[in-house]
Scaffold this active site. Structure first.
Site, short mmCIF file in Angstrom:
data_model
loop_
_atom_site.label_atom_id
_atom_site.label_comp_id
_atom_site.label_asym_id
_atom_site.label_seq_id
_atom_site.Cartn_x
_atom_site.Cartn_y
_atom_site.Cartn_z
N HIS A 17 106.61 -97.79 66.07
CA HIS A 17 107.09 -97.63 64.68
C HIS A 17 106.69 -96.25 64.14
CE1 HIS A 17 106.52 -102.25 64.42
NE2 HIS A 17 107.82 -102.04 64.42
N LYS A 41 109.16 -115.62 60.57
CA LYS A 41 108.35 -115.58 61.80
C LYS A 41 106.88 -115.96 61.56
CE LYS A 41 110.98 -111.68 63.73
NZ LYS A 41 110.87 -110.22 63.93
N ARG A 90 115.00 -99.77 71.33
CA ARG A 90 114.12 -99.60 72.49
C ARG A 90 114.91 -99.69 73.79
NH1 ARG A 90 110.16 -104.20 70.49
NH2 ARG A 90 112.25 -105.00 70.19
N SER A 128 105.45 -105.58 68.29
CA SER A 128 104.32 -106.15 67.56
C SER A 128 103.93 -107.50 68.17
CB SER A 128 104.68 -106.35 66.09
OG SER A 128 105.01 -105.13 65.50
O1 PNS Z 1 111.31 -105.63 62.39
P1 PNS Z 1 112.34 -106.72 62.28
O2 PNS Z 1 111.67 -108.04 62.05
O3 PNS Z 1 113.24 -106.72 63.48
O4 PNS Z 1 113.23 -106.39 60.98
C1 PNS Z 1 114.34 -107.18 60.65
C2 PNS Z 1 114.91 -106.83 59.26
C3 PNS Z 1 113.81 -106.80 58.22
C4 PNS Z 1 115.53 -105.44 59.34
C5 PNS Z 1 116.00 -107.86 58.91
O5 PNS Z 1 115.50 -109.14 59.13
C6 PNS Z 1 116.47 -107.77 57.46
O6 PNS Z 1 117.11 -106.82 57.10
N1 PNS Z 1 116.14 -108.79 56.64
C7 PNS Z 1 116.49 -108.83 55.23
C8 PNS Z 1 117.62 -109.83 54.95
C9 PNS Z 1 118.94 -109.19 55.31
O7 PNS Z 1 119.41 -108.30 54.66
N2 PNS Z 1 119.52 -109.65 56.45
C10 PNS Z 1 120.67 -108.99 57.03
C11 PNS Z 1 121.95 -109.62 56.65
S1 PNS Z 1 122.82 -109.66 58.17
#
Ligand code: PNS
Length: 165
Positions: A17, A41, A90, A128
């Protein structure tokens, strides 16, 4: 002004990150790291802890700001007057989910673009979840995290072990 949002769970922030954050900070005028609050999660660290850890490891980057958010990522992006979302890729296994996320976000917010940075090869295997698993078995995690985060993960694991006993 080029303002980007770099969203994620950051539970905890890894060197992978950090690499994306530093490269984005070099390209953009301002970067907002959005730490997801309502995480299904069941995170190891509270959102406040994750925000504080990010603040501590990005203190040397004057154009980087940390905020938490819940709700839709595109709403958070609009609220911050940003028009770019940054995600790290990645490996090919990330691509399907990331494409779905980016395409969906683009349909609901056509003014926002997602850009992908390929992670440094050094960290292409890193997540993570893997770090938490190693730490859970008292394995060595200093190759993967900033020293400050290594300390906080070890403390958290000790807290959890004390609670379990
Ligand atoms: O690091 P991560 O857990 O892969 O991040 C995922 C994240 C935070 C980018 C994603 O879950 C997100 O954007 N969540 C907020 C809700 C949202 O907008 N979902 C997308 C609609 S498809």
């Amino acid at each position: 002004m080029a303002i980007a949002v770099y969203p994620g769970s950051f539970d905890p922030v890894t060197l992978g990150h950090m690499d994306i954050i530093e490269r984005t900070a070099n390209m953009m005028d301002h970067v907002i790291i959005g730490v997801l609050k309502n995480n299904s999660k069941s995170p190891l660290f509270s959102v406040e802890e994750r925000v504080n850890m990010l603040k501590s490891v990005t203190a040397h980057l004057p154009n980087v700001e940390i905020q938490s958010f819940d709700g839709l990522l595109v709403d958070f992006t609009h609220q911050n007057h940003a028009n770019v979302i940054v995600r790290g890729l990645r490996a090919i296994t990330d691509f399907e989910f990331e494409l779905q996320l980016a395409q969906t976000n683009r349909v609901i917010a056509p003014d926002i673009d997602t850009i992908f940075l390929t992670t440094n090869l050094k960290y292409s295997y890193l997540s993570s979840s893997i770090v938490k698993e190693i730490a859970g078995y008292q394995g060595e995690i200093k190759e993967f995290l900033h020293p400050e985060i290594v300390k906080r993960v070890r403390e958290k694991m000790q807290e959890k072990m004390a609670q379990a006993n």
